[in-house]
Write a protein that holds these residues in place. Structure first.
Motif, PDB file in Angstrom:
ATOM      1  N   ARG A  11       0.849  -1.195   0.000  1.00 33.73           N
ATOM      2  CA  ARG A  11       0.000   0.000   0.000  1.00 33.73           C
ATOM      3  C   ARG A  11       0.881   1.240   0.000  1.00 33.73           C
ATOM      4  O   ARG A  11       2.051   1.173   0.356  1.00 33.73           O
ATOM      5  N   ALA A  12       0.290   2.367  -0.387  1.00 31.78           N
ATOM      6  CA  ALA A  12       1.025   3.628  -0.411  1.00 31.78           C
ATOM      7  C   ALA A  12       0.048   4.788  -0.274  1.00 31.78           C
ATOM      8  O   ALA A  12      -1.156   4.648  -0.515  1.00 31.78           O
ATOM      9  N   ARG A  13       0.604   5.906   0.108  1.00 32.98           N
ATOM     10  CA  ARG A  13      -0.131   7.172   0.106  1.00 32.98           C
ATOM     11  C   ARG A  13       0.483   7.982  -1.030  1.00 32.98           C
ATOM     12  O   ARG A  13       1.682   8.276  -1.010  1.00 32.98           O
ATOM     13  N   VAL A  14      -0.340   8.302  -2.033  1.00 37.63           N
ATOM     14  CA  VAL A  14       0.134   8.993  -3.229  1.00 37.63           C
ATOM     15  C   VAL A  14      -0.631  10.299  -3.391  1.00 37.63           C
ATOM     16  O   VAL A  14      -1.866  10.327  -3.282  1.00 37.63           O
ATOM     17  N   GLN A  15       0.117  11.362  -3.644  1.00 38.86           N
ATOM     18  CA  GLN A  15      -0.478  12.667  -3.910  1.00 38.86           C
ATOM     19  C   GLN A  15      -0.758  12.733  -5.408  1.00 38.86           C
ATOM     20  O   GLN A  15       0.161  12.671  -6.223  1.00 38.86           O
ATOM     21  N   PHE A  16      -2.026  12.819  -5.764  1.00 39.09           N
ATOM     22  CA  PHE A  16      -2.424  12.954  -7.161  1.00 39.09           C
ATOM     23  C   PHE A  16      -2.872  14.384  -7.408  1.00 39.09           C
ATOM     24  O   PHE A  16      -3.475  15.015  -6.537  1.00 39.09           O
ATOM     25  N   GLY A  17      -2.571  14.924  -8.587  1.00 35.87           N
ATOM     26  CA  GLY A  17      -3.028  16.265  -8.947  1.00 35.87           C
ATOM     27  C   GLY A  17      -2.111  17.390  -8.524  1.00 35.87           C
ATOM     28  O   GLY A  17      -2.482  18.551  -8.634  1.00 35.87           O
ATOM     29  N   ALA A  41      -3.923   0.534  -2.426  1.00 36.81           N
ATOM     30  CA  ALA A  41      -3.490  -0.750  -1.878  1.00 36.81           C
ATOM     31  C   ALA A  41      -3.668  -1.844  -2.924  1.00 36.81           C
ATOM     32  O   ALA A  41      -4.320  -1.634  -3.959  1.00 36.81           O
ATOM     33  N   ALA A  42      -3.110  -3.006  -2.637  1.00 36.57           N
ATOM     34  CA  ALA A  42      -3.196  -4.144  -3.546  1.00 36.57           C
ATOM     35  C   ALA A  42      -4.635  -4.330  -4.025  1.00 36.57           C
ATOM     36  O   ALA A  42      -5.571  -4.311  -3.224  1.00 36.57           O
ATOM     37  N   HIS A  82       1.584  13.230  -9.979  1.00 34.90           N
ATOM     38  CA  HIS A  82       1.581  12.164  -8.986  1.00 34.90           C
ATOM     39  C   HIS A  82       2.932  12.074  -8.298  1.00 34.90           C
ATOM     40  O   HIS A  82       3.964  12.371  -8.893  1.00 34.90           O
ATOM     41  N   GLN A  83       2.883  11.694  -7.002  1.00 38.05           N
ATOM     42  CA  GLN A  83       4.072  11.614  -6.159  1.00 38.05           C
ATOM     43  C   GLN A  83       3.773  10.679  -4.995  1.00 38.05           C
ATOM     44  O   GLN A  83       2.762  10.844  -4.305  1.00 38.05           O
ATOM     45  N   CYS A  84       4.675   9.720  -4.759  1.00 38.36           N
ATOM     46  CA  CYS A  84       4.520   8.821  -3.610  1.00 38.36           C
ATOM     47  C   CYS A  84       4.962   9.553  -2.347  1.00 38.36           C
ATOM     48  O   CYS A  84       6.075  10.071  -2.271  1.00 38.36           O
ATOM     49  N   LEU A  85       4.080   9.611  -1.358  1.00 37.29           N
ATOM     50  CA  LEU A  85       4.393  10.256  -0.087  1.00 37.29           C
ATOM     51  C   LEU A  85       4.938   9.255   0.918  1.00 37.29           C
ATOM     52  O   LEU A  85       5.805   9.584   1.716  1.00 37.29           O
ATOM     53  N   SER A  86       4.404   8.034   0.879  1.00 39.99           N
ATOM     54  CA  SER A  86       4.887   6.951   1.759  1.00 39.99           C
ATOM     55  C   SER A  86       4.399   5.638   1.177  1.00 39.99           C
ATOM     56  O   SER A  86       3.398   5.604   0.470  1.00 39.99           O
ATOM     57  N   ALA A  87       5.120   4.554   1.493  1.00 40.02           N
ATOM     58  CA  ALA A  87       4.745   3.248   0.966  1.00 40.02           C
ATOM     59  C   ALA A  87       5.237   2.143   1.888  1.00 40.02           C
ATOM     60  O   ALA A  87       6.256   2.293   2.567  1.00 40.02           O
ATOM     61  N   SER A  88       4.510   1.026   1.886  1.00 39.24           N
ATOM     62  CA  SER A  88       4.962  -0.158   2.616  1.00 39.24           C
ATOM     63  C   SER A  88       6.178  -0.737   1.888  1.00 39.24           C
ATOM     64  O   SER A  88       6.398  -0.464   0.708  1.00 39.24           O
ATOM     65  N   ASN A  89       6.965  -1.515   2.603  1.00 38.96           N
ATOM     66  CA  ASN A  89       8.174  -2.095   2.013  1.00 38.96           C
ATOM     67  C   ASN A  89       7.890  -3.012   0.833  1.00 38.96           C
ATOM     68  O   ASN A  89       8.734  -3.178  -0.041  1.00 38.96           O
ATOM     69  N   ASP A  90       6.710  -3.611   0.802  1.00 36.74           N
ATOM     70  CA  ASP A  90       6.377  -4.538  -0.280  1.00 36.74           C
ATOM     71  C   ASP A  90       5.573  -3.887  -1.408  1.00 36.74           C
ATOM     72  O   ASP A  90       5.086  -4.579  -2.308  1.00 36.74           O
TER      73      ASP A  90
END
Length: 183
Positions: free
Chosen positions: A82-88, A98-99, A111-119
């Motif tokens: 899973r991840a938290r992504v900034q869109f726009g 998430a999956a 778009h930009q990934c702000l945080s993500a799980s290791n997997d």
């Protein structure tokens, strides 16, 4: 058993041009939990996108800096984690993905990934057309993108639901006459 949930409707969000990230008048689409990833989630998502005419696929994550594509639309299928992504862009919206989720970004969508799980693992793909370009935020890139984005053809298919999917209906209802369309 089908890899997708029948009748799924995506969340549709229109992000405004913020002066650095052009975004698009066509809505960003986010399907939540639409793909049953099975034992090989990356392969499942690749099969789904490929069967709906989207190719030039890759496996990775989402870059941790704001970027967009000015000559092509993009789809992101979350295979794992899973991840938290900034869109726009900075004035857009941060979404948890998430999956099993799929995000479809019309050309110009930041778009930009702000945080993500290791997997965290994503399969990306593009409809037929020009190769992917990567644009970082700058006034110069924004000015160029405003000229190319209206020329990007609307895909003939939704990468999840095919030729009768929501993308086709929603994006064609927004596009003005004379702008890019697939024949």
């Amino acid at each position: 058993m089908s890899a997708i949930k029948a009748g799924a409707e995506p969340l549709a969000i229109v992000f405004q041009d913020d002066g650095l990230v052009p975004n698009s008048p066509m809505p960003f689409l986010a399907y939540k939990g639409v793909v049953d990833p099975g034992r090989d989630p990356e392969a499942t998502i690749e099969q789904l996108f490929g069967s709906n005419g989207w190719g030039a696929m890759w496996r990775n994550g989402v870059y941790d800096f704001t970027h967009y594509h000015a000559t092509v639309h993009e789809v992101l299928g979350v295979a794992r984690g899973r991840a938290r992504v900034q869109f726009g862009g900075a004035h857009g919206q941060a979404l948890e993905i998430a999956a099993g989720d799929v995000a479809i970004l019309p050309a110009g969508t930041g778009h930009q990934c702000l945080s993500a799980s290791n997997d965290f693992s994503v399969v990306g793909a593009y409809p037929p057309g020009p190769p992917m370009d990567l644009q970082r935020t700058s006034p110069e890139n924004h000015a160029r993108a405003l000229k190319t984005i209206p020329l990007v053809a609307i895909p003939a298919t939704d990468p999840v639901m095919g030729k009768d999917g929501p993308l086709v209906r929603l994006w064609n209802s927004v596009r003005r006459p004379g702008e890019g369309r697939d024949p």
